[in-house]
Design an enzyme around this catalytic site. Structure first.
Site, PDB file in Angstrom:
ATOM      1  N   ASP A  70      51.653 -10.120 -38.556  1.00 18.72           N
ATOM      2  CA  ASP A  70      51.869 -11.620 -38.028  1.00 18.72           C
ATOM      3  C   ASP A  70      50.681 -12.465 -38.347  1.00 18.72           C
ATOM      4  O   ASP A  70      50.846 -13.599 -38.683  1.00 18.72           O
ATOM      5  CB  ASP A  70      51.912 -11.463 -36.556  1.00 18.72           C
ATOM      6  N   GLN A 191      65.290 -14.873 -16.400  1.00 11.52           N
ATOM      7  CA  GLN A 191      64.751 -14.937 -15.219  1.00 11.52           C
ATOM      8  C   GLN A 191      63.864 -13.879 -14.774  1.00 11.52           C
ATOM      9  O   GLN A 191      62.842 -13.806 -14.261  1.00 11.52           O
ATOM     10  CB  GLN A 191      65.960 -14.921 -14.210  1.00 11.52           C
ATOM     11  N   LYS A 222      69.927 -23.929 -15.490  1.00  5.96           N
ATOM     12  CA  LYS A 222      69.954 -22.694 -14.796  1.00  5.96           C
ATOM     13  C   LYS A 222      68.352 -22.192 -15.267  1.00  5.96           C
ATOM     14  O   LYS A 222      67.755 -21.742 -13.913  1.00  5.96           O
ATOM     15  CB  LYS A 222      70.974 -21.692 -15.217  1.00  5.96           C
ATOM     16  N   GLY A 356      51.161   1.566 -52.548  1.00  3.06           N
ATOM     17  CA  GLY A 356      51.470   2.889 -51.829  1.00  3.06           C
ATOM     18  C   GLY A 356      50.278   3.660 -51.812  1.00  3.06           C
ATOM     19  O   GLY A 356      49.425   3.644 -52.551  1.00  3.06           O
ATOM     20  N   CYS A 383      48.940  -2.754 -57.714  1.00  4.22           N
ATOM     21  CA  CYS A 383      47.917  -1.783 -56.966  1.00  4.22           C
ATOM     22  C   CYS A 383      48.508  -0.111 -57.431  1.00  4.22           C
ATOM     23  O   CYS A 383      48.183  -0.002 -58.604  1.00  4.22           O
ATOM     24  CB  CYS A 383      48.116  -1.823 -55.325  1.00  4.22           C
ATOM     25  N   GLY A 385      51.361   0.365 -58.182  1.00  2.00           N
ATOM     26  CA  GLY A 385      52.092   0.083 -59.476  1.00  2.00           C
ATOM     27  C   GLY A 385      51.595  -0.175 -60.783  1.00  2.00           C
ATOM     28  O   GLY A 385      51.811   0.173 -61.834  1.00  2.00           O
ATOM     29  N   ARG A 463      41.610   2.586 -53.344  1.00  3.71           N
ATOM     30  CA  ARG A 463      40.204   3.557 -53.476  1.00  3.71           C
ATOM     31  C   ARG A 463      40.151   3.885 -55.021  1.00  3.71           C
ATOM     32  O   ARG A 463      39.073   3.986 -55.235  1.00  3.71           O
ATOM     33  CB  ARG A 463      40.613   4.759 -52.558  1.00  3.71           C
ATOM     34  N   HIS A 506      46.530  -7.331 -54.923  1.00  7.42           N
ATOM     35  CA  HIS A 506      47.770  -7.704 -54.410  1.00  7.42           C
ATOM     36  C   HIS A 506      48.042  -9.123 -54.361  1.00  7.42           C
ATOM     37  O   HIS A 506      47.366  -9.715 -53.304  1.00  7.42           O
ATOM     38  CB  HIS A 506      47.749  -7.044 -52.898  1.00  7.42           C
ATOM     39  N   GLU A 508      50.575 -10.806 -53.509  1.00  7.06           N
ATOM     40  CA  GLU A 508      51.509 -11.263 -52.448  1.00  7.06           C
ATOM     41  C   GLU A 508      50.636 -11.854 -51.380  1.00  7.06           C
ATOM     42  O   GLU A 508      51.237 -12.387 -50.746  1.00  7.06           O
ATOM     43  CB  GLU A 508      52.363  -9.941 -52.216  1.00  7.06           C
TER      44      GLU A 508
HETATM   45  N1  GLN Z   1      46.976   4.820 -53.365  1.00  9.44           N
HETATM   46  C1  GLN Z   1      46.110   3.992 -54.336  1.00  9.44           C
HETATM   47  C2  GLN Z   1      44.754   3.802 -54.189  1.00  9.44           C
HETATM   48  O1  GLN Z   1      44.397   4.213 -52.934  1.00  9.44           O
HETATM   49  C3  GLN Z   1      46.818   2.682 -54.391  1.00  9.44           C
HETATM   50  C4  GLN Z   1      46.618   1.792 -53.153  1.00  9.44           C
HETATM   51  C5  GLN Z   1      47.647   0.640 -53.040  1.00  9.44           C
HETATM   52  O2  GLN Z   1      48.608   0.630 -53.678  1.00  9.44           O
HETATM   53  N2  GLN Z   1      47.443  -0.132 -52.174  1.00  9.44           N
HETATM   54  O3  GLN Z   1      44.027   3.586 -54.980  1.00  9.44           O
END
Ligand code: GLN
Length: 528
Positions: A70, A191, A222, A356, A383, A385, A463, A506, A508
């Site tokens: 959020d 209600q 109402k 990921g 990342c 990717g 990391r 990132h 995004e």
């Molecule tokens: N798992 C990878 C790392 O820890 C990439 C992290 C991610 O894509 N946010 O570096």
């Protein structure tokens, strides 16, 4: 300071976050400065350790806070930069109270939910609101009224309502008005949930009712009668095709007038009209059926769950609004590419591999990246990717068939590895590198064309890094590392392809409607 508290009733998933963000946007449009706090009644201290399956995306703030998604909505709607303190959890509150107790701050008193926990909640809210420098602070209480977990927070709000001036604090309750088979709008759930609030000593000043069709006058009447609010304080929040239209829906329903009266806001001369541009861009996409419709394959791991990649979806949307196109997103489970035919990727105009963790699905993602590279399909890696694009290149171009990331275990060619400073850090496998870092960009590269500058700041959550040991040879074989932070590689690209770029950061998380992230915009432009 004026506070607007937003609670939810009946059930979760009614769009409380979007309602909160939209109320903020309405006020901002009228020239008020706004900030927002999200309260999550779970015991986790922050969202960093939480599974994307259960809670959706972990949003990352500039200060490195790993927070509820959020806060991403607040940042996008309000175009503000928030900090980790804007996400208050039960875990954080207890952590602080227990630390005080251990220090002896409570002078031998019995430490209790009331007043110690509730005092801590009030003090955190007030401090964050004050530090934000805003005139109005929105407070969204996660969960549904009646949950055990949210009780201390609602009690703290009740106390605050007594302590603040009447015109400085109001409560908006978001509920659902379903329609039965006969087409009748049912008010009973509303209600009941307002009654539940009342039992906690809270009175809803405004009721926002989620509904498929605008509330009929009798329905509003109402609800007003049973819930003890004026009829104009019952607002229909009808379903819309895009969340960015919710502020206008609320405005048309008279929300701002209600807020102005209740909070005693004086009219402002200065207005912020930037949101009109956002709506105009959305309208332009809708009214034109002849726009290009690029097809994007997103190869990820949590693809069946809409909230997991929310910032990526939004970033693509922001870019599409700016490029005037209507992208079609296909979410492809990485594991399905592992043994299956990668030819399902044929016909896509672009391939994106998001971030990921862990090894599951990585082989499928690597195959997708290979497909993008070999078929010269525009590729954007984020990342993980980027890390996988380096692994793919090391395996299939350099020829180290066992190249891998140390995240998945031992390999003779760990092209992605923990840097010593990360390895020695506290915590599980080295702490995470989080939040804003400055990145230097090399001139004459795609990255430089995309950003048009030599220094950028972007958010991080990872990391592992490109292993410095392999950088010279990867470069020699054709990878261009076009951005870095000291010894950490932040961007890689393949200049022999039309568009192949990936970032360790990132992009995004900083994308906003009207201000698309340059990486996403360039990705769409390449496809068009
Ligand atoms: N798992 C990878 C790392 O820890 C990439 C992290 C991610 O894509 N946010 O570096």
């Amino acid at each position: 300071m004026k506070y607007i508290v937003v609670t939810g009733g009946v059930m979760s998933g009614l769009g409380k976050g979007i309602t909160t963000a939209s109320i903020g946007r309405l006020l901002k449009n009228r020239g008020y400065s706004v900030s927002a706090i999200k309260i999550d009644p779970y015991i986790n201290v922050d969202a960093g350790t939480m599974s994307p399956y259960q809670h959706g995306e972990v949003f990352v703030l500039g200060d490195g806070g790993e927070v509820d998604l959020d806060l991403g909505n607040y940042e996008r709607f309000l175009d503000v930069e928030l900090t980790r303190e804007h996400n208050i959890t039960t875990g954080k509150v207890y952590q602080s109270v227990i630390a005080k107790e251990r220090r002896g701050d409570y002078l031998g008193k019995t430490v209790q939910i009331i007043p110690h926990i509730t005092d801590e909640i009030k003090s955190q809210i007030r401090q964050v609101a004050k530090r934000s420098g805003a005139e109005v602070c929105l407070i969204e209480i996660g969960g549904t009224v009646g949950d055990i977990e949210s009780m201390p927070f609602l009690e703290a709000i009740r106390q605050m309502k007594m302590e603040e001036r009447k015109e400085d604090m109001l409560l908006v309750h978001v509920t659902l008005v379903p329609t039965d088979a006969q087409g009748e709008q049912k008010t009973k759930p509303t209600q009941h949930s307002v009654k539940e609030l009342r039992e906690l000593g809270l009175h809803a000043d405004l009721i926002v009712a989620r509904c498929h069709q605008p509330l009929k006058e009798e329905t509003k009447k109402k609800i007003a009668l049973f819930c003890n609010v004026p009829q104009k304080a019952v607002i229909s929040a009808v379903d819309v095709d895009d969340v960015y239209r919710v502020p206008s829906v609320l405005e048309q329903e008279g929300m701002f007038d209600c807020l102005r009266t209740l909070l005693g806001l004086k009219p402002r001369d200065v207005k912020d009209t930037s949101w009109d541009g956002v709506i105009a861009e959305l309208d332009a996409l809708k009214s034109n059926g002849r726009l290009k419709q690029p097809r994007i394959a997103i190869v990820g791991k949590y693809t069946h769950f809409v909230d997991t990649y929310i910032s990526i979806r939004e970033a693509i949307k922001h870019a599409a609004m700016a490029c005037k196109c209507v992208p079609h997103l296909s979410w492809i489970e990485a594991e399905s590419l592992e043994n299956g035919d990668v030819d399902v990727l044929r016909g896509y105009d672009g391939i994106l591999v998001p971030g990921g963790f862990g090894s599951r699905g990585t082989e499928g993602k690597i195959r997708a990246i290979q497909y993008a590279r070999e078929h010269d399909i525009p590729y954007l890696g984020l990342c993980l990717g980027m890390q996988l694009a380096v692994v793919e290149f090391a395996r299939n171009v350099v020829g180290w068939k066992d190249a891998a990331s140390s995240e998945w275990g031992e390999s003779a060619h760990p092209v992605i590895d923990l840097l010593p400073e990360q390895k020695n850090a506290e915590g599980l496998g080295g702490t995470m590198r989080l939040g804003n870092y400055e990145i230097e960009i090399a001139e004459g590269t795609l990255a430089h064309r995309i950003y048009g500058t030599k220094k950028i700041v972007e958010r991080h959550r990872h990391r592992y890094e490109v292993n410095p040991k392999y950088i010279p040879i990867l470069r020699e074989k054709g990878i261009v590392f076009s951005g870095w932070h000291h010894n950490r590689m932040e961007l890689m690209e393949l200049p022999q392809n039309r568009f192949f770029i990936a970032s360790q950061f990132h992009p995004e998380f900083r994308s906003r409607p009207g201000k698309p992230a340059p990486m996403f915009r360039a990705f769409l432009e390449a496809m068009l």
